[in-house]
Design a protein around this motif. Sequence first.
Motif, PDB file in Angstrom:
ATOM      1  N   ILE A  60       0.857  -1.185   0.000  1.00  0.00           N
ATOM      2  CA  ILE A  60       0.000   0.000   0.000  1.00  0.00           C
ATOM      3  C   ILE A  60       0.893   1.235   0.000  1.00  0.00           C
ATOM      4  O   ILE A  60       1.910   1.278   0.694  1.00  0.00           O
ATOM      5  N   ARG A  61       0.530   2.200  -0.808  1.00  0.00           N
ATOM      6  CA  ARG A  61       1.231   3.486  -0.830  1.00  0.00           C
ATOM      7  C   ARG A  61       0.271   4.564  -0.355  1.00  0.00           C
ATOM      8  O   ARG A  61      -0.862   4.657  -0.841  1.00  0.00           O
ATOM      9  N   VAL A  62       0.731   5.374   0.576  1.00  0.00           N
ATOM     10  CA  VAL A  62      -0.010   6.555   1.016  1.00  0.00           C
ATOM     11  C   VAL A  62       0.949   7.726   0.939  1.00  0.00           C
ATOM     12  O   VAL A  62       2.032   7.694   1.533  1.00  0.00           O
ATOM     13  N   GLY A  63       0.573   8.745   0.190  1.00  0.00           N
ATOM     14  CA  GLY A  63       1.510   9.831  -0.062  1.00  0.00           C
ATOM     15  C   GLY A  63       2.699   9.313  -0.841  1.00  0.00           C
ATOM     16  O   GLY A  63       2.544   8.627  -1.848  1.00  0.00           O
ATOM     17  N   ASP A  64       3.890   9.599  -0.361  1.00  0.00           N
ATOM     18  CA  ASP A  64       5.102   9.173  -1.058  1.00  0.00           C
ATOM     19  C   ASP A  64       5.703   7.892  -0.489  1.00  0.00           C
ATOM     20  O   ASP A  64       6.749   7.445  -0.952  1.00  0.00           O
ATOM     21  N   GLU A  65       5.062   7.301   0.509  1.00  0.00           N
ATOM     22  CA  GLU A  65       5.671   6.168   1.202  1.00  0.00           C
ATOM     23  C   GLU A  65       4.870   4.888   0.985  1.00  0.00           C
ATOM     24  O   GLU A  65       3.659   4.858   1.196  1.00  0.00           O
ATOM     25  N   THR A  66       5.565   3.842   0.590  1.00  0.00           N
ATOM     26  CA  THR A  66       4.965   2.524   0.410  1.00  0.00           C
ATOM     27  C   THR A  66       5.306   1.635   1.602  1.00  0.00           C
ATOM     28  O   THR A  66       6.452   1.608   2.062  1.00  0.00           O
ATOM     29  N   ARG A  67       4.318   0.924   2.099  1.00  0.00           N
ATOM     30  CA  ARG A  67       4.521  -0.001   3.201  1.00  0.00           C
ATOM     31  C   ARG A  67       3.891  -1.346   2.876  1.00  0.00           C
ATOM     32  O   ARG A  67       3.053  -1.461   1.978  1.00  0.00           O
ATOM     33  N   GLU A  68       4.305  -2.348   3.646  1.00  0.00           N
ATOM     34  CA  GLU A  68       3.696  -3.669   3.553  1.00  0.00           C
ATOM     35  C   GLU A  68       2.960  -3.958   4.853  1.00  0.00           C
ATOM     36  O   GLU A  68       3.374  -3.516   5.927  1.00  0.00           O
ATOM     37  N   TRP A  69       1.871  -4.690   4.744  1.00  0.00           N
ATOM     38  CA  TRP A  69       1.158  -5.108   5.946  1.00  0.00           C
ATOM     39  C   TRP A  69       1.935  -6.223   6.640  1.00  0.00           C
ATOM     40  O   TRP A  69       2.524  -7.084   5.999  1.00  0.00           O
ATOM     41  N   VAL A  70       1.927  -6.190   7.955  1.00  0.00           N
ATOM     42  CA  VAL A  70       2.514  -7.251   8.766  1.00  0.00           C
ATOM     43  C   VAL A  70       1.363  -7.956   9.465  1.00  0.00           C
ATOM     44  O   VAL A  70       0.620  -7.334  10.240  1.00  0.00           O
ATOM     45  N   GLU A  71       1.211  -9.225   9.180  1.00  0.00           N
ATOM     46  CA  GLU A  71       0.048  -9.952   9.678  1.00  0.00           C
ATOM     47  C   GLU A  71      -0.063  -9.826  11.200  1.00  0.00           C
ATOM     48  O   GLU A  71       0.911 -10.019  11.932  1.00  0.00           O
ATOM     49  N   GLY A  72      -1.268  -9.474  11.655  1.00  0.00           N
ATOM     50  CA  GLY A  72      -1.528  -9.312  13.071  1.00  0.00           C
ATOM     51  C   GLY A  72      -1.280  -7.913  13.592  1.00  0.00           C
ATOM     52  O   GLY A  72      -1.568  -7.630  14.761  1.00  0.00           O
ATOM     53  N   LYS A  73      -0.751  -7.009  12.748  1.00  0.00           N
ATOM     54  CA  LYS A  73      -0.462  -5.640  13.145  1.00  0.00           C
ATOM     55  C   LYS A  73      -1.363  -4.665  12.385  1.00  0.00           C
ATOM     56  O   LYS A  73      -1.919  -4.989  11.339  1.00  0.00           O
ATOM     57  N   CYS A  74      -1.463  -3.453  12.923  1.00  0.00           N
ATOM     58  CA  CYS A  74      -2.306  -2.431  12.322  1.00  0.00           C
ATOM     59  C   CYS A  74      -1.486  -1.334  11.660  1.00  0.00           C
ATOM     60  O   CYS A  74      -0.399  -0.983  12.143  1.00  0.00           O
ATOM     61  N   LEU A  75      -2.009  -0.810  10.585  1.00  0.00           N
ATOM     62  CA  LEU A  75      -1.546   0.426   9.987  1.00  0.00           C
ATOM     63  C   LEU A  75      -2.639   1.466  10.181  1.00  0.00           C
ATOM     64  O   LEU A  75      -3.829   1.142  10.238  1.00  0.00           O
ATOM     65  N   LEU A  76      -2.239   2.731  10.270  1.00  0.00           N
ATOM     66  CA  LEU A  76      -3.191   3.819  10.473  1.00  0.00           C
ATOM     67  C   LEU A  76      -2.771   4.969   9.571  1.00  0.00           C
ATOM     68  O   LEU A  76      -1.632   5.436   9.643  1.00  0.00           O
ATOM     69  N   PHE A  77      -3.684   5.424   8.715  1.00  0.00           N
ATOM     70  CA  PHE A  77      -3.291   6.467   7.771  1.00  0.00           C
ATOM     71  C   PHE A  77      -4.450   7.394   7.435  1.00  0.00           C
ATOM     72  O   PHE A  77      -5.624   7.072   7.644  1.00  0.00           O
TER      73      PHE A  77
END
Length: 251
Positions: free
Chosen positions: A183-200
């Motif tokens: 997933i990319r939000v703004g200029d930064e791409t991240r990967e999901w880590v199973e069992g963890k949350c992202l917030l954007f």
Amino acid sequence: MTPEIDDAFEAVEKEYGVGSIDRVRQMLDPARQDRHPQQKNAKWILPGLSKKPWHDPYEHPETAAVVRAFEAGHADIKRELADAWSLNRPSFTDYEHYLSTQSDWQALYLFRDGAPVLESAQVVPTAYRILDEYALRTATHCPLLESHFSTLLPGASVKPHCDLWNFSINLHLAVDIPEDCGIRVGDETREWVEGKCLLFDYSFEHEAWNRGTGTRTCLLVDLWHPETTLAERAALTALITEIRVLLGDSQ
């Protein structure tokens, strides 16, 4: 504005004080809007909120409580989701984004159209219980939006876009994550880590993809931006609800 919105704003200011919703009023004046370039296609920008695409899931006590509860329940959530996918496939529908509908993007809703989806309590009980206890009952969840399991089929992608506003933010609990997803939000791409949350902040341009061979599922929960006040939340709820009535629109 309409008389209904004027009356609603007056009631909020009577309860919370004159000036308590000045930022909401400023949001309605295009000449006074101050937005990041990557928020240019968002419809509403509430001024004064941090202009950052990614948020630390544990930074704000209000949202951290929701994050920690979902992460603690991940194992049960993943098991119940797998059972639902294999045994209750009719519970999933093509996801209806305000920009498009995609058959390779499936959704199982826990909250929709301003109310919990009661049937989901039987299908995915752990996620439903946590959402109810930690987000709905605490009024941390933004009732103008929704909560759902979001499943991208292999090869699916979500095109770059800005969502409608910045006064709520999106929580992603990574439930079932194969390789080659991101997933990319703004200029930064991240990967999901199973069992963890992202917030954007999804008023920033963002996109997502599943280039793997398995399904990618996250639990998405729309939360109030932690920098909004109770007065602003009340005014924004009244405002957007009335606009939707006037437009005959669900968005």
